[in-house]
Design an enzyme around this catalytic site. Sequence first.
Site, short mmCIF file in Angstrom:
data_model
loop_
_atom_site.label_atom_id
_atom_site.label_comp_id
_atom_site.label_asym_id
_atom_site.label_seq_id
_atom_site.Cartn_x
_atom_site.Cartn_y
_atom_site.Cartn_z
N TYR A 196 9.74 11.18 9.46
CA TYR A 196 8.63 10.48 10.12
C TYR A 196 7.73 11.49 10.84
O TYR A 196 6.51 11.45 10.71
CB TYR A 196 9.19 9.46 11.12
CG TYR A 196 8.14 8.77 11.96
CD1 TYR A 196 7.41 7.71 11.45
CD2 TYR A 196 7.90 9.18 13.28
CE1 TYR A 196 6.44 7.07 12.23
CE2 TYR A 196 6.95 8.56 14.05
CZ TYR A 196 6.22 7.50 13.53
OH TYR A 196 5.27 6.87 14.31
N VAL A 226 0.81 -1.22 0.00
CA VAL A 226 0.00 0.00 0.00
C VAL A 226 0.84 1.27 0.00
O VAL A 226 0.28 2.38 0.05
CB VAL A 226 -1.01 0.02 1.17
CG1 VAL A 226 -2.07 -1.04 0.99
CG2 VAL A 226 -0.32 -0.11 2.51
#
Length: 234
Positions: A152, A61
């Site tokens: 992140y 994904v």
Amino acid sequence: MTNALITGATKGMGRAVAIAFAKQGINLSICSRNEQDLLDFKAEILSIAPQIQVYTLVADVSKRDDVKKFAEFTDKNMGFVDILVNNVGMYKHSFILDDSEDSFQKQVDTNLIPAYELYRFFGKRMVSVGKGHIFNICSIAAINPVVEAGVYTVTKYALLGLNKVMKLEMQPHGVKVTAIIPGSTLTDSWAGMQVDKDRMVLAEDIAAAIITIYNMSTGANVDELIVTPKFGQV
């Protein structure tokens, strides 16, 4: 029966959430890049909850085409998705100035794009029937920046921002949207490191929180839930 789609469901928080939903008698649609992981996990789930349906698809994904393929596969086989859990993510320990050239795009593609694409696909269906619940697994880094995991942090800020937009866009239509914001949680991200699990949040804690939120009354929505280790971040 109720149907749930979970990304990143064979490991960590996604795995714990899938098991928790299965115990509630909720059908599941899950994907993984590893076919054997999917087969093994499906067998485990059905041993726990043989009455439910579990749909699996090999998909990465972090690739837009695979996200859309998974959405279409789920829609075709499962029908209406009552619960969407945007869980898949990747953590990279690196300062932005020291990071690799491809790091930003990889983390955007993993931590943000799947949630965006699945929202666009399933959100329209939820609006049309006036129900549904979307959970976005964010991170405490979206509130308190982790400079040594710079990209992140940026992508998790973006995911929390997307969650806020989803919440406002879905609110007039009766669709619930919740940001789950965990602190240091014991998952595969900590593989190879010496950690004390008693000083961390467990994946099962996140799953229990999601189940509790999902089972609240029709009129209640938890906008954001922060779960952190009692002794502070690890």
